[in-house]
Design a protein around this motif. Structure first.
Motif, short mmCIF file in Angstrom:
data_model
loop_
_atom_site.label_atom_id
_atom_site.label_comp_id
_atom_site.label_asym_id
_atom_site.label_seq_id
_atom_site.Cartn_x
_atom_site.Cartn_y
_atom_site.Cartn_z
N PHE A 206 0.84 -1.27 0.13
CA PHE A 206 -0.14 0.20 0.06
C PHE A 206 0.88 1.43 -0.03
O PHE A 206 0.37 2.30 0.28
CB PHE A 206 -1.17 0.16 1.17
N GLY A 207 2.13 1.06 -0.46
CA GLY A 207 2.98 2.28 -0.39
C GLY A 207 2.95 3.29 -1.58
O GLY A 207 3.62 4.28 -1.49
N GLU A 208 1.95 2.96 -2.39
CA GLU A 208 1.79 3.98 -3.53
C GLU A 208 0.35 3.83 -4.03
O GLU A 208 -0.35 2.77 -4.16
CB GLU A 208 2.76 3.74 -4.91
N GLY A 209 -0.24 4.95 -4.14
CA GLY A 209 -1.81 5.00 -4.63
C GLY A 209 -2.85 4.98 -3.56
O GLY A 209 -4.01 4.87 -3.83
N TYR A 210 -2.33 4.99 -2.29
CA TYR A 210 -3.29 4.83 -1.22
C TYR A 210 -3.38 5.87 -0.42
O TYR A 210 -3.50 5.77 0.85
CB TYR A 210 -3.24 3.34 -0.48
N LEU A 211 -3.00 7.15 -0.78
CA LEU A 211 -2.90 8.24 0.04
C LEU A 211 -1.57 8.61 0.82
O LEU A 211 -0.93 9.55 0.39
CB LEU A 211 -4.06 8.42 1.05
N LEU A 212 -1.13 7.87 1.75
CA LEU A 212 0.07 7.92 2.31
C LEU A 212 1.12 6.96 1.55
O LEU A 212 0.98 5.75 1.49
CB LEU A 212 -0.10 7.36 3.57
N ASP A 258 -3.57 0.55 4.45
CA ASP A 258 -2.70 1.59 4.98
C ASP A 258 -1.10 1.10 5.00
O ASP A 258 -1.08 -0.19 5.58
CB ASP A 258 -2.96 1.99 6.61
N PRO A 259 -0.21 1.79 4.60
CA PRO A 259 1.08 1.42 4.88
C PRO A 259 1.70 0.92 6.17
O PRO A 259 2.61 -0.22 6.20
CB PRO A 259 1.99 2.34 4.16
N LEU A 260 0.97 1.42 7.12
CA LEU A 260 1.23 1.09 8.62
C LEU A 260 0.51 0.01 9.34
O LEU A 260 0.55 -0.31 10.35
CB LEU A 260 0.99 2.32 9.30
N LEU A 261 -0.48 -0.60 8.37
CA LEU A 261 -1.24 -1.68 8.89
C LEU A 261 -0.40 -2.79 9.84
O LEU A 261 -1.00 -3.16 10.84
CB LEU A 261 -2.14 -2.24 7.68
N ASP A 262 0.37 -3.28 9.07
CA ASP A 262 1.30 -4.32 9.61
C ASP A 262 1.89 -4.21 11.06
O ASP A 262 2.01 -4.89 11.87
CB ASP A 262 2.24 -4.92 8.71
N GLU A 263 2.63 -2.84 11.21
CA GLU A 263 3.18 -2.45 12.44
C GLU A 263 2.17 -2.28 13.28
O GLU A 263 2.30 -2.48 14.52
CB GLU A 263 4.30 -1.46 12.15
N GLY A 264 0.97 -1.82 13.01
CA GLY A 264 -0.04 -1.61 14.03
C GLY A 264 -0.53 -2.99 14.70
O GLY A 264 -0.72 -3.22 15.66
N ARG A 265 -0.82 -3.83 13.69
CA ARG A 265 -1.15 -5.39 14.11
C ARG A 265 -0.10 -5.75 15.00
O ARG A 265 -0.44 -6.51 15.79
CB ARG A 265 -1.60 -6.14 12.88
#
Length: 316
Positions: A206-212, A258-265
């Motif tokens: 999700f590092g490109e094309g998904y806002l952040l 979100d690019p941050l999804l995995d670290e949030g989980r």
């Protein structure tokens, strides 16, 4: 996992009409102007009947940290309070950019909300934003009673980089115990940055094309860190903290795209392994910064309602 159609249309339109380069190709000053423009474009009719008070807390170096206190006009005291740190990668964002978010949380939770205008990088690099948060908590501990706030019912919260600050402050409070100026009853963490030290699968997907964008994350981190080693400091990357026992119960909201999804989980799992109660709210089809998207996607108001209700339950 599919992007919500209305959000996809918004992102396509934004890309087609982009008059500015991505944030990571701008100077911090230019990026702040662009972020403020987006704030005006995304504004929605957030609750308007709240009492809003401008305040300041003293920083350890003599600076004045701007604060904004929200409460419902009919609310009696002493009120539980959410100390809220805005997102923006430690480089952009302000009290104004997240005014609507704070209003929604105040109106829906029954809590007062104290928004913190911590200082931004690169003018103020790590750990100044965190120290500003520490200084605001120390100030609140002495001023809560005069403000009609209950210092025994405090939550630390925020979104994105602001959620990182709330996370670290909650860990510090657990470690300090009775020496902490304020001990939170809860945390409200919305798509936090928890590990800037390495890449993850979601950063790639999700590092490109998904806002952040992933490049924008790197730009944020480079501006905030003094040296590359700072990224490995648990106060920068709280997933690296050795011990999370005794940390306040957490409400964690994560966006599915979100690019941050995995670290949030991963952080949720670390909390649970340490015996910390976590209410996890995953939001498939939505992107980073979703709390400011109510004008694009009315369903975001339902997210505000879920977060406000969860916070209200946690704070009694």
């Amino acid at each position: 996992m599919m992007l919500h159609p209305e959000l996809e249309a918004f992102l396509d339109l934004a890309e087609a009409n982009a008059g500015n380069a991505p944030l990571h190709r701008l100077s911090p000053e230019q990026a702040r102007r662009v972020f403020q423009q987006s704030t005006e474009q995304l504004r929605w009719p957030a609750p308007a009947g709240l009492v809003c008070q401008s305040l300041h807390a003293p920083a350890r170096d003599g600076a004045a940290i701007p604060l904004r206190l929200y409460r419902r006009p009919e609310a009696g005291g002493p009120l539980p309070v959410l100390v809220y740190f805005h997102g923006g990668g430690f480089v952009v964002g302000s009290l104004d950019s997240h005014d609507g978010v704070c209003r929604e949380l105040c109106a829906r939770s029954g809590c007062a909300v104290l928004a913190v205008g911590y200082r931004l990088a690169p003018e103020h690099r790590f750990p100044v934003a965190l120290q500003d948060g520490e200084d605001c908590l120390a100030w609140l501990a002495t001023e809560a009673q005069a403000l009609g706030l209950d210092s025994t019912r405090v939550a630390f919260g925020g979104d994105s980089a602001g959620a990182t600050l709330a996370t670290v402050l909650a860990i510090q409070a657990a470690r300090l115990g009775e020496q902490a100026p304020l001990v939170p009853s809860a945390q409200l963490l919305c798509y936090p940055v928890t590990d800037a030290s390495r890449q993850s699968v979601s950063r790639t997907l999700f590092g490109e094309g998904y806002l952040l964008e992933s490049d924008t994350l790197e730009w944020f981190y480079d501006h905030y860190a003094r040296t590359p080693q700072d990224r490995h400091d648990w106060r920068f990357s709280p997933l690296l903290a050795e011990d999370l026992h005794g940390v306040a119960p957490a409400i964690v909201a994560l966006a599915g795209l979100d690019p941050l999804l995995d670290e949030g989980r991963a952080y949720v799992e670390r909390l649970r392994e340490a015996g910390v109660a976590v209410e996890l709210i995953e939001l498939p089809g939505l992107t980073h910064d979703l709390l400011r998207m109510a004008s694009v996607l009315p369903e975001v108001l339902e997210v505000h309602e879920r977060l406000g209700a969860a916070l209200g339950r946690a704070m009694g």
